[in-house]
Design an enzyme around this catalytic site. Structure first.
Site, PDB file in Angstrom:
ATOM      1  N   ASN A 246     -20.055   6.685  26.932  1.00 56.67           N
ATOM      2  CA  ASN A 246     -18.803   5.896  27.286  1.00 56.67           C
ATOM      3  C   ASN A 246     -19.375   4.535  27.241  1.00 56.67           C
ATOM      4  O   ASN A 246     -20.555   4.117  26.677  1.00 56.67           O
ATOM      5  CB  ASN A 246     -18.245   6.193  28.560  1.00 56.67           C
ATOM      6  CG  ASN A 246     -19.549   6.019  29.614  1.00 56.67           C
ATOM      7  OD1 ASN A 246     -20.132   4.949  29.997  1.00 56.67           O
ATOM      8  ND2 ASN A 246     -19.604   7.214  30.415  1.00 56.67           N
ATOM      9  N   ASP A 315     -17.181  13.135  32.492  1.00 53.73           N
ATOM     10  CA  ASP A 315     -16.262  14.312  33.038  1.00 53.73           C
ATOM     11  C   ASP A 315     -16.620  15.692  32.440  1.00 53.73           C
ATOM     12  O   ASP A 315     -16.696  16.435  33.131  1.00 53.73           O
ATOM     13  CB  ASP A 315     -14.796  14.107  33.055  1.00 53.73           C
ATOM     14  CG  ASP A 315     -14.630  12.922  33.703  1.00 53.73           C
ATOM     15  OD1 ASP A 315     -15.089  12.728  34.643  1.00 53.73           O
ATOM     16  OD2 ASP A 315     -13.712  12.104  33.316  1.00 53.73           O
ATOM     17  N   PHE A 359     -16.592   4.089  42.610  1.00 52.96           N
ATOM     18  CA  PHE A 359     -15.895   3.174  41.628  1.00 52.96           C
ATOM     19  C   PHE A 359     -14.973   3.784  40.899  1.00 52.96           C
ATOM     20  O   PHE A 359     -15.002   5.160  40.605  1.00 52.96           O
ATOM     21  CB  PHE A 359     -16.785   2.420  40.697  1.00 52.96           C
ATOM     22  CG  PHE A 359     -17.613   1.375  41.168  1.00 52.96           C
ATOM     23  CD1 PHE A 359     -17.281   0.039  40.699  1.00 52.96           C
ATOM     24  CD2 PHE A 359     -18.605   1.308  42.297  1.00 52.96           C
ATOM     25  CE1 PHE A 359     -17.855  -1.177  41.020  1.00 52.96           C
ATOM     26  CE2 PHE A 359     -19.033   0.208  42.893  1.00 52.96           C
ATOM     27  CZ  PHE A 359     -18.922  -1.068  42.055  1.00 52.96           C
ATOM     28  N   LYS A 377     -12.575  12.423  47.315  1.00 51.71           N
ATOM     29  CA  LYS A 377     -13.981  12.354  47.215  1.00 51.71           C
ATOM     30  C   LYS A 377     -14.638  11.877  48.539  1.00 51.71           C
ATOM     31  O   LYS A 377     -16.030  11.838  48.454  1.00 51.71           O
ATOM     32  CB  LYS A 377     -14.437  11.605  46.168  1.00 51.71           C
ATOM     33  CG  LYS A 377     -13.718  11.870  44.792  1.00 51.71           C
ATOM     34  CD  LYS A 377     -14.337  11.651  43.419  1.00 51.71           C
ATOM     35  CE  LYS A 377     -13.723  11.860  42.331  1.00 51.71           C
ATOM     36  NZ  LYS A 377     -14.346  11.803  41.128  1.00 51.71           N
TER      37      LYS A 377
END
Length: 437
Positions: A246, A315, A359, A377
């Site tokens: 990414n 992911d 984040f 989370k």
């Protein structure tokens, strides 16, 4: 941090005076209002016009050159200053400052100001090591003067050693950190100071080595805390020459690691694929894939006090990794992807004493997605930013974020440097850990 700050910059007569042009430019770019005072010797190395043009303010060289009848110039400059910065500071001006001399515009202003004073020495290596110079710096440090240690390397005189003026970029960084931390500094001109070290890579121990007077130099907000930071993107291999990744540059994670270091923490930086230079004086653990990152963080997890997941973790990964380069065979190619471990969610389930910060890089419905992620989370804080906003996406030097906890918005930080974001985030975390304890 520097927007609107009035900085009086003293430039003295050494060859390093030429760096004052870059220093002025960078301070102004950060939003500072810079007013320059030059000694007569400094004008032999760089012109008044250069610094006047860069700061868009008059440059002062003569105590008796009173340009505004309504004010006394050196008193006006002394009173307006949020910070007086002397860079470069020669051995001569350091001696004058230490012994209270006021025989020119700069030293007269220094005696008159009640603002914090910061000096960046620059001189020959033997001069810097001379007992008289050390004694003078000790005196200044005892009074609360902040020191930016010179760098080491080839000096203009031909010697190699300590004495070179720190680079303007580093000086600006130190000044920014000063204003970020000034509210926590016990700084009084009238008594020996507990000096906060706003110093720089490679010079953090140097201040204590050069000060033999017992002056305490420390960053204590995270002293004794173990901080683990992840940064950058992960790489998921397809074959030996191709991979999925990414746009993460690692800059935000690097800024957090540097800020934690500056605040006294023991920092471990788990670093994936990045496009920036990592900070100095932190332990770097290089990784590639999401699984690599998970294993590295897990190794540090039990002993960690704060874990900050600033990395952009893939992911999904290819189900099959080819050992040889895939050859082009047709118009299409299909890859089957499988889900990676969710590192942040897994850590949230394992959390005991750790303070966990995640984040969330979003493109829409920022608050909704961020708060949902925080709950799911089990984070203590979530830092959310809209990556479609100019200046707040991947690869930039700035960021604009919203910080959330279980009760909602903690703080909204408008567009600022990633270093400033990092310092504010860590202060929030440190305050909450202290309250919890």
């Amino acid at each position: 941090m520097l927007n609107g700050k009035k900085i009086v910059l003293g430039v003295t007569g050494g060859i390093a005076a030429y760096k004052a042009a870059t220093l002025c430019s960078k301070l102004v770019q950060k939003g500072a209002d810079v007013h320059v005072i030059m000694t007569a010797s400094a004008t032999q190395f760089i012109t008044e016009l250069t610094l006047q043009t860069l700061t868009r303010n008059a440059v002062y060289t003569d105590t008796f050159d009173e340009r505004e009848p309504a004010v006394v110039s050196h008193i006006n400059l002394a009173d307006m200053a949020d910070l007086v910065l002397v860079a470069p500071a020669t051995a001569n001006v350091i001696a004058k400052m230490a012994h209270g001399m006021a025989d020119d515009m700069l030293t007269t202003t220094l005696l008159a100001t009640t603002a914090p004073v910061m000096i960046a020495p620059a001189m020959n290596v033997h001069m810097y090591d001379h007992p008289a110079v050390k004694h003078n710096m000790n005196l200044l440090a005892e009074r609360g003067t902040l020191m930016i240690e010179p760098g080491e390397g080839l000096l203009a005189c031909g010697y190699v050693g300590k004495g070179r003026l720190e680079e303007p970029e580093t000086i600006v960084d130190v000044v920014e950190r000063f204003f970020a931390q000034r509210d926590e500094v016990s700084w009084k001109r009238s008594e020996p100071a507990l000096v906060e070290a706003f110093a720089l890579g490679g010079a953090q121990e140097g201040i204590q080595e050069s000060m033999q007077s017992g002056v305490s130099v420390q960053n204590t907000l995270l002293k004794g805390k173990k901080v683990v930071v992840t940064a950058g993107g992960t790489i998921e291999r397809i074959d030996p020459v191709r991979y999925i990744t990414n746009d993460s540059s690692g800059k935000m994670g690097f800024a957090i690691a540097a800020a934690a270091r500056d605040l006294g923490a023991d920092v471990k930086l788990v670093m994936g694929s990045t496009q920036a230079q990592p900070p100095e004086n932190v332990q770097i653990i290089p990784v590639q894939s999401a699984q690599d990152m998970y294993e590295a963080v897990s190794q540090e997890w039990d002993g960690a006090d704060i874990v900050i997941k600033a990395a952009a973790v893939a992911d999904y990964r290819p189900k099959e990794v080819y050992m040889e380069k895939i050859k082009k065979k047709g118009d299409t190619l299909s890859l089957e992807l499988v889900k990676n471990i969710d590192i942040l969610e897994t850590l949230g389930k394992r959390k005991t004493h750790q303070y966990l910060i995640g984040f969330a890089a979003e493109t829409q419905s920022l608050e909704m997605y961020a708060r949902e992620k925080l709950e799911r989370k089990n984070c203590d804080l979530i830092v959310a930013n809209d990556v479609t906003r100019s200046g707040a996406g991947f690869g930039t030097d700035t960021n604009a974020v919203h910080i959330y906890d279980r009760d909602g918005l903690v703080e909204e930080l408008e567009l600022m440097s990633k270093e400033d974001v990092a310092h504010r985030l860590l202060r929030i975390a440190a305050e909450r850990i202290a309250g919890r304890n």
